[in-house]
Write a protein that holds these residues in place. Structure first.
Motif, PDB file in Angstrom:
ATOM      1  N   LYS A 189       0.841  -1.210   0.000  1.00  0.00           N
ATOM      2  CA  LYS A 189       0.000   0.000   0.000  1.00  0.00           C
ATOM      3  C   LYS A 189       0.870   1.253   0.000  1.00  0.00           C
ATOM      4  CE  LYS A 189      -2.868   2.395   2.975  1.00  0.00           C
ATOM      5  NZ  LYS A 189      -3.700   2.524   4.164  1.00  0.00           N
ATOM      6  N   ILE A 190       1.935   1.226   0.799  1.00  0.00           N
ATOM      7  CA  ILE A 190       2.831   2.381   0.847  1.00  0.00           C
ATOM      8  C   ILE A 190       3.441   2.632  -0.538  1.00  0.00           C
ATOM      9  CG2 ILE A 190       5.023   3.238   1.789  1.00  0.00           C
ATOM     10  CD1 ILE A 190       4.252   1.981   4.487  1.00  0.00           C
ATOM     11  N   PHE A 191       3.868   1.553  -1.202  1.00  0.00           N
ATOM     12  CA  PHE A 191       4.464   1.730  -2.530  1.00  0.00           C
ATOM     13  C   PHE A 191       3.437   2.157  -3.574  1.00  0.00           C
ATOM     14  CE2 PHE A 191       8.524   0.411  -1.050  1.00  0.00           C
ATOM     15  CZ  PHE A 191       9.379   1.015  -1.946  1.00  0.00           C
ATOM     16  N   GLU A 192       2.194   1.715  -3.412  1.00  0.00           N
ATOM     17  CA  GLU A 192       1.159   2.187  -4.341  1.00  0.00           C
ATOM     18  C   GLU A 192       0.941   3.693  -4.194  1.00  0.00           C
ATOM     19  OE1 GLU A 192      -1.900  -0.725  -3.660  1.00  0.00           O
ATOM     20  OE2 GLU A 192      -0.719  -2.156  -4.836  1.00  0.00           O
ATOM     21  N   LYS A 193       1.033   4.174  -2.965  1.00  0.00           N
ATOM     22  CA  LYS A 193       0.907   5.620  -2.742  1.00  0.00           C
ATOM     23  C   LYS A 193       2.093   6.355  -3.369  1.00  0.00           C
ATOM     24  CE  LYS A 193      -2.921   5.450  -0.447  1.00  0.00           C
ATOM     25  NZ  LYS A 193      -4.153   5.909  -1.142  1.00  0.00           N
ATOM     26  N   ILE A 194       3.286   5.776  -3.210  1.00  0.00           N
ATOM     27  CA  ILE A 194       4.481   6.374  -3.804  1.00  0.00           C
ATOM     28  C   ILE A 194       4.313   6.474  -5.326  1.00  0.00           C
ATOM     29  CG2 ILE A 194       6.931   5.916  -4.282  1.00  0.00           C
ATOM     30  CD1 ILE A 194       7.096   4.821  -1.365  1.00  0.00           C
ATOM     31  N   LEU A 195       3.761   5.413  -5.892  1.00  0.00           N
ATOM     32  CA  LEU A 195       3.532   5.385  -7.334  1.00  0.00           C
ATOM     33  C   LEU A 195       2.568   6.497  -7.766  1.00  0.00           C
ATOM     34  CD1 LEU A 195       4.601   3.495  -9.529  1.00  0.00           C
ATOM     35  CD2 LEU A 195       2.524   2.135  -9.291  1.00  0.00           C
ATOM     36  N   GLU A 196       1.556   6.735  -6.951  1.00  0.00           N
ATOM     37  CA  GLU A 196       0.594   7.806  -7.267  1.00  0.00           C
ATOM     38  C   GLU A 196       1.240   9.183  -7.235  1.00  0.00           C
ATOM     39  OE1 GLU A 196      -3.450   8.144  -5.612  1.00  0.00           O
ATOM     40  OE2 GLU A 196      -3.195   6.062  -4.946  1.00  0.00           O
ATOM     41  N   LEU A 197       2.269   9.326  -6.382  1.00  0.00           N
ATOM     42  CA  LEU A 197       2.934  10.622  -6.241  1.00  0.00           C
ATOM     43  C   LEU A 197       3.988  10.841  -7.320  1.00  0.00           C
ATOM     44  CD1 LEU A 197       3.623  10.431  -2.411  1.00  0.00           C
ATOM     45  CD2 LEU A 197       2.126  12.107  -3.508  1.00  0.00           C
ATOM     46  N   ARG A 198       4.340   9.771  -7.991  1.00  0.00           N
ATOM     47  CA  ARG A 198       5.538   9.780  -8.825  1.00  0.00           C
ATOM     48  C   ARG A 198       5.526  10.841  -9.934  1.00  0.00           C
ATOM     49  NH1 ARG A 198       6.975   4.794 -12.643  1.00  0.00           N
ATOM     50  NH2 ARG A 198       4.869   5.326 -13.277  1.00  0.00           N
ATOM     51  N   SER A 199       4.366  11.090 -10.522  1.00  0.00           N
ATOM     52  CA  SER A 199       4.343  12.023 -11.655  1.00  0.00           C
ATOM     53  C   SER A 199       4.804  13.417 -11.243  1.00  0.00           C
ATOM     54  CB  SER A 199       2.938  12.086 -12.248  1.00  0.00           C
ATOM     55  OG  SER A 199       2.048  12.563 -11.271  1.00  0.00           O
TER      56      SER A 199
END
Ligand SMILES: Nc1ncnc2c1ncn2[C@@H]1O[C@H](COP(=O)(O)OP(=O)(O)O)[C@@H](O)[C@H]1O
Ligand SMILES: [Mg+2]
Length: 250
Positions: A189-199
């Protein structure tokens, strides 16, 4: 232009060469991972980039500007923000208080303040609270807003540390083992959030979990004894002989 470039960084502690000619790059919109066995220099690299230690040699460029040797608070003001291997949270404060104190430019001095200044401070507090609500919403920790940070699980504290970092509106986020010791479901879940922030930002993340790296990292650097010994796409790097040797060779 790359968000972050390090040029041939060198750093020794006594006789230990913790960094040796370390050149890496992080672009905006990228999740860059740093792996390597214990003692290979990963945390030292983050410490040098964030200004905790000046390097002995080499340069750190952020958005093209030379930030080598700048003190940590100035580096942070520029948008280079990091979290620690052991999350640094205020255990005696609630989740929302932890976020409020993480916001930059908090005005403390109000004693001499004019009415106008006091109004500005109040406006700033309101803005911080609004941002804290937004961050808690995004990371889905809203339901814990009034819990003491010290009462949270290790994984939740890591999430809180990430939330605190987000309060500062970073451009480059450096995370030192953000999911070490975190239960697998929460780690994803933490990495999915990181992915959402990535752009919107660049990430430099110290992480060992191969599954996580394969699913979430865009690029991987491998460190060994202070040097970058391999680099590339995760699926190539993680299956390379070099990496196996670094981890299991000795
Ligand atoms: N502040 C320090 N003082 C002395 N030695 C240090 C310090 N920080 C790191 N080192 C040494 O530098 C090397 C790299 O450490 P570190 O960057 O923490 O590795 P990693 O994060 O990859 O486990 C190790 O040999 C470590 O003992
Ligand atoms: Mg470390």
């Amino acid at each position: 232009m790359s968000l972050l470039v390090t040029e041939s960084l060198g750093k020794s502690f006594g006789g230990v060469e913790a960094l040796r000619k370390v050149s890496i790059e992080v672009e905006r919109g990228r999740i860059v991972a740093l792996i390597g066995p214990n003692g290979s220099g990963k945390s030292t690299l983050i410490n040098v980039i964030s200004g905790v230690y000046p390097p002995d040699r080499g340069r750190v460029l952020f958005e093209g500007r030379d930030i080598t040797g700048m003190p940590p608070h100035r580096v942070a003001e520029m948008g280079v923000v990091r979290t620690f291997q052991v999350p640094r949270v205020f255990r005696g404060m609630s989740v929302v208080e932890n976020l409020m104190v993480a916001a930059p430019g908090r005005e403390v001095e109000t004693v001499t303040g004019s009415l106008l200044k006091r109004r500005q401070v109040r406006g700033h507090e309101a803005e911080c609270l609004r941002r804290a609500e937004e961050v808690m919403e995004f990371l889905e920790i809203h339901h814990m807003r009034n819990e003491y940070a010290g009462s949270l699980s290790g994984g939740q504290q890591k999430l809180l540390a990430l939330a605190r970092a987000l309060m500062t509106k970073p451009k480059l986020l450096m995370l030192d083992e953000p999911v070490a010791g975190v239960a697998p479901a929460l780690a994803r879940k933490i990495f999915e959030k990181i992915l959402e922030l990535r752009s919107r930002l660049g990430f430099l993340i110290i992480e060992h979990n191969m599954d996580v790296l394969l699913d979430f990292a865009d690029y991987v650097y491998v460190m060994h004894r202070g040097e970058i010994v391999a680099r590339g796409a995760p699926e190539e790097v993680l299956s390379s002989r070099q990496v196996l040797e670094v981890y299991f060779g000795e």
